[in-house]
Design a protein around this motif. Structure first.
Motif, PDB file in Angstrom:
ATOM      1  N   THR A   1       0.835  -1.207   0.000  1.00 27.00           N
ATOM      2  CA  THR A   1       0.000   0.000   0.000  1.00 27.00           C
ATOM      3  C   THR A   1       0.865   1.251   0.000  1.00 27.00           C
ATOM      4  O   THR A   1       0.613   2.188  -0.763  1.00 27.00           O
ATOM      5  CB  THR A   1      -0.951  -0.004   1.204  1.00 27.00           C
ATOM      6  OG1 THR A   1      -1.786  -1.170   1.121  1.00 27.00           O
ATOM      7  CG2 THR A   1      -1.827   1.232   1.207  1.00 27.00           C
ATOM      8  N   ALA A   2       1.905   1.274   0.816  1.00 31.56           N
ATOM      9  CA  ALA A   2       2.803   2.431   0.876  1.00 31.56           C
ATOM     10  C   ALA A   2       3.510   2.632  -0.461  1.00 31.56           C
ATOM     11  O   ALA A   2       3.674   3.763  -0.930  1.00 31.56           O
ATOM     12  CB  ALA A   2       3.818   2.264   1.999  1.00 31.56           C
ATOM     13  N   LEU A   3       3.903   1.540  -1.095  1.00 33.77           N
ATOM     14  CA  LEU A   3       4.585   1.624  -2.378  1.00 33.77           C
ATOM     15  C   LEU A   3       3.637   2.102  -3.477  1.00 33.77           C
ATOM     16  O   LEU A   3       4.008   2.941  -4.305  1.00 33.77           O
ATOM     17  CB  LEU A   3       5.185   0.271  -2.732  1.00 33.77           C
ATOM     18  CG  LEU A   3       6.206   0.217  -3.838  1.00 33.77           C
ATOM     19  CD1 LEU A   3       7.291   1.268  -3.658  1.00 33.77           C
ATOM     20  CD2 LEU A   3       6.828  -1.150  -3.907  1.00 33.77           C
ATOM     21  N   LEU A   4       2.414   1.606  -3.467  1.00 31.82           N
ATOM     22  CA  LEU A   4       1.424   2.075  -4.436  1.00 31.82           C
ATOM     23  C   LEU A   4       1.162   3.572  -4.275  1.00 31.82           C
ATOM     24  O   LEU A   4       1.047   4.305  -5.261  1.00 31.82           O
ATOM     25  CB  LEU A   4       0.112   1.298  -4.293  1.00 31.82           C
ATOM     26  CG  LEU A   4       0.112  -0.110  -4.876  1.00 31.82           C
ATOM     27  CD1 LEU A   4      -1.121  -0.880  -4.405  1.00 31.82           C
ATOM     28  CD2 LEU A   4       0.169  -0.058  -6.392  1.00 31.82           C
ATOM     29  N   ARG A   5       1.078   4.031  -3.043  1.00 30.44           N
ATOM     30  CA  ARG A   5       0.869   5.468  -2.786  1.00 30.44           C
ATOM     31  C   ARG A   5       2.062   6.292  -3.264  1.00 30.44           C
ATOM     32  O   ARG A   5       1.891   7.346  -3.871  1.00 30.44           O
ATOM     33  CB  ARG A   5       0.618   5.714  -1.301  1.00 30.44           C
ATOM     34  CG  ARG A   5      -0.759   5.366  -0.866  1.00 30.44           C
ATOM     35  CD  ARG A   5      -1.021   5.862   0.557  1.00 30.44           C
ATOM     36  NE  ARG A   5      -2.264   5.297   1.027  1.00 30.44           N
ATOM     37  CZ  ARG A   5      -2.419   4.650   2.171  1.00 30.44           C
ATOM     38  NH1 ARG A   5      -1.406   4.524   2.989  1.00 30.44           N
ATOM     39  NH2 ARG A   5      -3.589   4.160   2.514  1.00 30.44           N
ATOM     40  N   ALA A   6       3.260   5.829  -2.953  1.00 25.74           N
ATOM     41  CA  ALA A   6       4.470   6.572  -3.320  1.00 25.74           C
ATOM     42  C   ALA A   6       4.610   6.708  -4.835  1.00 25.74           C
ATOM     43  O   ALA A   6       4.854   7.796  -5.351  1.00 25.74           O
ATOM     44  CB  ALA A   6       5.701   5.891  -2.725  1.00 25.74           C
ATOM     45  N   LEU A   7       4.446   5.598  -5.539  1.00 19.57           N
ATOM     46  CA  LEU A   7       4.560   5.653  -6.994  1.00 19.57           C
ATOM     47  C   LEU A   7       3.340   6.332  -7.622  1.00 19.57           C
ATOM     48  O   LEU A   7       3.468   7.091  -8.584  1.00 19.57           O
ATOM     49  CB  LEU A   7       4.748   4.243  -7.571  1.00 19.57           C
ATOM     50  CG  LEU A   7       6.078   3.575  -7.226  1.00 19.57           C
ATOM     51  CD1 LEU A   7       6.099   2.131  -7.707  1.00 19.57           C
ATOM     52  CD2 LEU A   7       7.250   4.361  -7.798  1.00 19.57           C
ATOM     53  N   GLY A   8       2.167   6.083  -7.059  1.00 21.67           N
ATOM     54  CA  GLY A   8       0.947   6.712  -7.572  1.00 21.67           C
ATOM     55  C   GLY A   8       0.986   8.222  -7.465  1.00 21.67           C
ATOM     56  O   GLY A   8       0.456   8.936  -8.324  1.00 21.67           O
ATOM     57  N   ALA A   9       1.644   8.740  -6.436  1.00 21.82           N
ATOM     58  CA  ALA A   9       1.749  10.193  -6.250  1.00 21.82           C
ATOM     59  C   ALA A   9       2.571  10.850  -7.359  1.00 21.82           C
ATOM     60  O   ALA A   9       2.438  12.050  -7.602  1.00 21.82           O
ATOM     61  CB  ALA A   9       2.366  10.499  -4.888  1.00 21.82           C
ATOM     62  N   LEU A  10       3.404  10.084  -8.042  1.00 16.96           N
ATOM     63  CA  LEU A  10       4.207  10.628  -9.131  1.00 16.96           C
ATOM     64  C   LEU A  10       3.420  10.765 -10.429  1.00 16.96           C
ATOM     65  O   LEU A  10       3.815  11.521 -11.321  1.00 16.96           O
ATOM     66  CB  LEU A  10       5.422   9.727  -9.386  1.00 16.96           C
ATOM     67  CG  LEU A  10       6.417   9.574  -8.242  1.00 16.96           C
ATOM     68  CD1 LEU A  10       7.472   8.536  -8.607  1.00 16.96           C
ATOM     69  CD2 LEU A  10       7.065  10.908  -7.926  1.00 16.96           C
ATOM     70  N   LEU A  11       2.317  10.035 -10.557  1.00 21.23           N
ATOM     71  CA  LEU A  11       1.587   9.999 -11.825  1.00 21.23           C
ATOM     72  C   LEU A  11       1.035  11.357 -12.250  1.00 21.23           C
ATOM     73  O   LEU A  11       1.264  11.789 -13.383  1.00 21.23           O
ATOM     74  CB  LEU A  11       0.448   8.968 -11.758  1.00 21.23           C
ATOM     75  CG  LEU A  11       0.887   7.509 -11.681  1.00 21.23           C
ATOM     76  CD1 LEU A  11      -0.327   6.610 -11.450  1.00 21.23           C
ATOM     77  CD2 LEU A  11       1.634   7.105 -12.933  1.00 21.23           C
ATOM     78  N   GLY A  12       0.294  12.023 -11.374  1.00 18.82           N
ATOM     79  CA  GLY A  12      -0.347  13.287 -11.736  1.00 18.82           C
ATOM     80  C   GLY A  12       0.636  14.341 -12.212  1.00 18.82           C
ATOM     81  O   GLY A  12       0.494  14.861 -13.333  1.00 18.82           O
TER      82      GLY A  12
END
Length: 110
Positions: free
Chosen positions: A14-25
């Motif tokens: 979950t933490a990794l998904l959030r960290a990488l997901g935050a880079l998308l936008g």
């Protein structure tokens, strides 16, 4: 094309998904970015693939500032295995029409 493949331990997924997901936008709206995606391997649920597609290497490099590098390194530190980091130069991209070249061809089956 920049890609980062990581293996996420269950307790850090979950933490990794959030960290990488935050880079998308921010990446998607950066000048020269054609696309940015985060994929999860359905067979091996622990593998994540972050992909950025850029018009040029120069535009990719302009977007790779200290904050983004720190975010990527922080994400890597959450992983249980060494990441696979790639920067590929794509010479030519083809679409659906390439499949028409193979229409009617049957592969040899033994």
């Amino acid at each position: 094309m920049f890609s980062l493949q990581v293996v996420a331990p269950d307790e850090r997924r979950t933490a990794l998904l959030r960290a990488l997901g935050a880079l998308l936008g921010p990446t998607r709206v950066a000048p020269g970015c054609l696309d940015a995606r985060l994929y999860s391997d359905l067979d091996g649920r622990r593998t994540l693939l972050f992909v950025e597609d850029w018009e040029s290497r120069e535009q990719f490099e302009r977007n790779l500032d200290t904050a983004k590098l720190n975010a990527i390194v922080s994400a890597i530190e959450l992983c249980s295995e060494a990441p696979v980091v790639r920067l590929d130069a794509v010479e030519r991209a083809e679409g659906m029409d390439v499949l028409a070249l193979y229409q009617g061809i049957t592969p040899d089956v033994q």
